[in-house]
Scaffold this motif. Structure first.
Motif, PDB file in Angstrom:
ATOM      1  N   ARG A 199       0.839  -1.197   0.000  1.00  0.00           N
ATOM      2  CA  ARG A 199       0.000   0.000   0.000  1.00  0.00           C
ATOM      3  C   ARG A 199       0.875   1.248   0.000  1.00  0.00           C
ATOM      4  O   ARG A 199       1.913   1.285   0.670  1.00  0.00           O
ATOM      5  CB  ARG A 199      -0.925   0.022   1.219  1.00  0.00           C
ATOM      6  CG  ARG A 199      -1.946  -1.090   1.226  1.00  0.00           C
ATOM      7  CD  ARG A 199      -2.856  -1.016   2.439  1.00  0.00           C
ATOM      8  NE  ARG A 199      -3.838  -2.081   2.421  1.00  0.00           N
ATOM      9  CZ  ARG A 199      -5.016  -2.011   1.808  1.00  0.00           C
ATOM     10  NH1 ARG A 199      -5.356  -0.882   1.192  1.00  0.00           N
ATOM     11  NH2 ARG A 199      -5.851  -3.017   1.825  1.00  0.00           N
ATOM     12  N   PHE A 200       0.422   2.264  -0.716  1.00  0.00           N
ATOM     13  CA  PHE A 200       1.135   3.533  -0.818  1.00  0.00           C
ATOM     14  C   PHE A 200       0.218   4.632  -0.284  1.00  0.00           C
ATOM     15  O   PHE A 200      -0.756   5.004  -0.926  1.00  0.00           O
ATOM     16  CB  PHE A 200       1.523   3.808  -2.264  1.00  0.00           C
ATOM     17  CG  PHE A 200       2.234   2.660  -2.936  1.00  0.00           C
ATOM     18  CD1 PHE A 200       3.611   2.519  -2.846  1.00  0.00           C
ATOM     19  CD2 PHE A 200       1.511   1.710  -3.647  1.00  0.00           C
ATOM     20  CE1 PHE A 200       4.262   1.461  -3.453  1.00  0.00           C
ATOM     21  CE2 PHE A 200       2.163   0.644  -4.262  1.00  0.00           C
ATOM     22  CZ  PHE A 200       3.531   0.516  -4.159  1.00  0.00           C
ATOM     23  N   GLU A 201       0.529   5.155   0.899  1.00  0.00           N
ATOM     24  CA  GLU A 201      -0.271   6.205   1.517  1.00  0.00           C
ATOM     25  C   GLU A 201       0.521   7.501   1.481  1.00  0.00           C
ATOM     26  O   GLU A 201       1.472   7.696   2.247  1.00  0.00           O
ATOM     27  CB  GLU A 201      -0.610   5.847   2.963  1.00  0.00           C
ATOM     28  CG  GLU A 201      -1.441   6.912   3.665  1.00  0.00           C
ATOM     29  CD  GLU A 201      -1.608   6.647   5.143  1.00  0.00           C
ATOM     30  OE1 GLU A 201      -2.284   7.461   5.800  1.00  0.00           O
ATOM     31  OE2 GLU A 201      -1.057   5.645   5.649  1.00  0.00           O
ATOM     32  N   GLN A 202       0.127   8.386   0.576  1.00  0.00           N
ATOM     33  CA  GLN A 202       0.850   9.652   0.443  1.00  0.00           C
ATOM     34  C   GLN A 202       0.372  10.607   1.525  1.00  0.00           C
ATOM     35  O   GLN A 202      -0.774  11.045   1.538  1.00  0.00           O
ATOM     36  CB  GLN A 202       0.625  10.256  -0.942  1.00  0.00           C
ATOM     37  CG  GLN A 202       1.460  11.497  -1.184  1.00  0.00           C
ATOM     38  CD  GLN A 202       1.690  11.775  -2.662  1.00  0.00           C
ATOM     39  OE1 GLN A 202       2.023  10.889  -3.432  1.00  0.00           O
ATOM     40  NE2 GLN A 202       1.511  13.036  -3.041  1.00  0.00           N
ATOM     41  N   VAL A 203       1.269  10.935   2.457  1.00  0.00           N
ATOM     42  CA  VAL A 203       0.910  11.793   3.591  1.00  0.00           C
ATOM     43  C   VAL A 203       1.204  13.262   3.314  1.00  0.00           C
ATOM     44  O   VAL A 203       0.713  14.142   4.020  1.00  0.00           O
ATOM     45  CB  VAL A 203       1.633  11.328   4.869  1.00  0.00           C
ATOM     46  CG1 VAL A 203       1.165   9.941   5.271  1.00  0.00           C
ATOM     47  CG2 VAL A 203       3.143  11.336   4.674  1.00  0.00           C
ATOM     48  N   SER A 204       2.030  13.545   2.306  1.00  0.00           N
ATOM     49  CA  SER A 204       2.293  14.909   1.839  1.00  0.00           C
ATOM     50  C   SER A 204       2.810  14.777   0.407  1.00  0.00           C
ATOM     51  O   SER A 204       3.099  13.668  -0.042  1.00  0.00           O
ATOM     52  CB  SER A 204       3.319  15.605   2.744  1.00  0.00           C
ATOM     53  OG  SER A 204       4.600  15.038   2.586  1.00  0.00           O
ATOM     54  N   PRO A 205       2.937  15.876  -0.342  1.00  0.00           N
ATOM     55  CA  PRO A 205       3.352  15.757  -1.739  1.00  0.00           C
ATOM     56  C   PRO A 205       4.655  14.991  -1.950  1.00  0.00           C
ATOM     57  O   PRO A 205       4.829  14.359  -2.993  1.00  0.00           O
ATOM     58  CB  PRO A 205       3.483  17.218  -2.190  1.00  0.00           C
ATOM     59  CG  PRO A 205       2.495  17.947  -1.344  1.00  0.00           C
ATOM     60  CD  PRO A 205       2.552  17.259  -0.007  1.00  0.00           C
ATOM     61  N   GLY A 206       5.561  15.017  -0.997  1.00  0.00           N
ATOM     62  CA  GLY A 206       6.833  14.327  -1.188  1.00  0.00           C
ATOM     63  C   GLY A 206       7.113  13.247  -0.175  1.00  0.00           C
ATOM     64  O   GLY A 206       8.261  12.819  -0.031  1.00  0.00           O
ATOM     65  N   LEU A 207       6.074  12.768   0.536  1.00  0.00           N
ATOM     66  CA  LEU A 207       6.284  11.780   1.592  1.00  0.00           C
ATOM     67  C   LEU A 207       5.196  10.714   1.524  1.00  0.00           C
ATOM     68  O   LEU A 207       4.007  11.036   1.489  1.00  0.00           O
ATOM     69  CB  LEU A 207       6.262  12.460   2.961  1.00  0.00           C
ATOM     70  CG  LEU A 207       6.644  11.591   4.163  1.00  0.00           C
ATOM     71  CD1 LEU A 207       8.106  11.160   4.066  1.00  0.00           C
ATOM     72  CD2 LEU A 207       6.403  12.373   5.467  1.00  0.00           C
ATOM     73  N   THR A 208       5.623   9.444   1.510  1.00  0.00           N
ATOM     74  CA  THR A 208       4.687   8.328   1.356  1.00  0.00           C
ATOM     75  C   THR A 208       5.009   7.224   2.347  1.00  0.00           C
ATOM     76  O   THR A 208       6.180   6.874   2.526  1.00  0.00           O
ATOM     77  CB  THR A 208       4.761   7.742  -0.072  1.00  0.00           C
ATOM     78  OG1 THR A 208       4.543   8.788  -1.026  1.00  0.00           O
ATOM     79  CG2 THR A 208       3.730   6.647  -0.275  1.00  0.00           C
TER      80      THR A 208
END
Length: 224
Positions: A161-170
């Motif tokens: 799973r890929f959870e993007q928490v900010s534009p440059g952080l996953t």
């Protein structure tokens, strides 16, 4: 008894391997490995698995199944925080041929079509293992889930799973389910991962984090 001869032998061999590993370690892991090893030795010696009995499972049932039957597997998971946008990470994992670059035991992945692939993996012991796998669920930039096809040396299923928490952080979370230790699957599991699949998964994902932040992040590519 609810174990066949092959699984009883596999339990004895797996138990011996866990006991040997435990004797060479110190700290909390020593007791865990020794306890697990003793449990599998007893399991193989008497030919009975209490968990199977409670679940109504008889390992002499050889009906064809994909993945890990009946949610019976050894489950491991790990999450890493990667400084990279989710789409770049998703595309890397979806291009299955690239996975041997970060999964140490995987020698090759050969896509057969958009959903099916052939895997070759080699662990610290014994010859290579091979199996076919299929993607069973997918959400672009968010999720890839798969399972082995019937006949695999080591039945397995999993997801990333890929959870993007900010534009440059996953956050990248990998969950794996492996056929429970016992029988031929016990030998396959030990051959591929040694005695600590959780540690192997953690090291692989930390290696992926380093690789992704060095090679996949847009800023690193512009600098290079």
């Amino acid at each position: 008894m609810n174990l066949g001869p092959t699984e009883r032998l596999g339990s004895l061999l797996a138990g011996g391997a866990l006991m040997a590993s435990g004797l060479m370690r110190q700290g909390p892991s020593r007791a865990v490995l020794l306890g697990a090893g003793a449990g599998f030795l007893v399991r193989g010696a008497i030919g009975h698995c209490p968990v199977y009995h409670q679940l109504g499972i008889n390992r002499l049932d050889h009906r064809q199944r994909d993945g890990v039957p009946g949610n019976q597997g050894l489950k491991i998971e790990y999450t890493v925080e990667v400084q990279c946008p989710a789409p770049e990470l998703y595309q890397f994992w979806r291009n299955l041929e690239q996975l041997p670059r970060i999964l140490r035991h995987v020698e090759s992945v050969e896509p057969r079509d958009a959903w099916h692939s052939h895997w070759v993996a080699r662990g610290p012991l014994g010859p290579a293992l091979e199996w076919d796998a299929e993607i069973i669920n997918e959400h672009e930039n968010e999720l890839i889930a798969w399972q082995s096809v019937y006949g695999a040396n080591l039945q397995n299923a999993g997801s990333v799973r890929f959870e993007q928490v900010s534009p440059g952080l996953t956050n990248v979370k990998v969950c794996l389910e492996l056929q429970p230790i016992g029988g031929a699957a016990a030998l396959a599991l030990v051959r591929l991962f040694g005695t600590d699949p959780q540690r192997e998964l953690e090291e692989d994902l930390e290696r992926f984090k380093d690789f992704a932040e060095r090679e996949l992040t847009p800023w690193s590519q512009s600098v290079s």
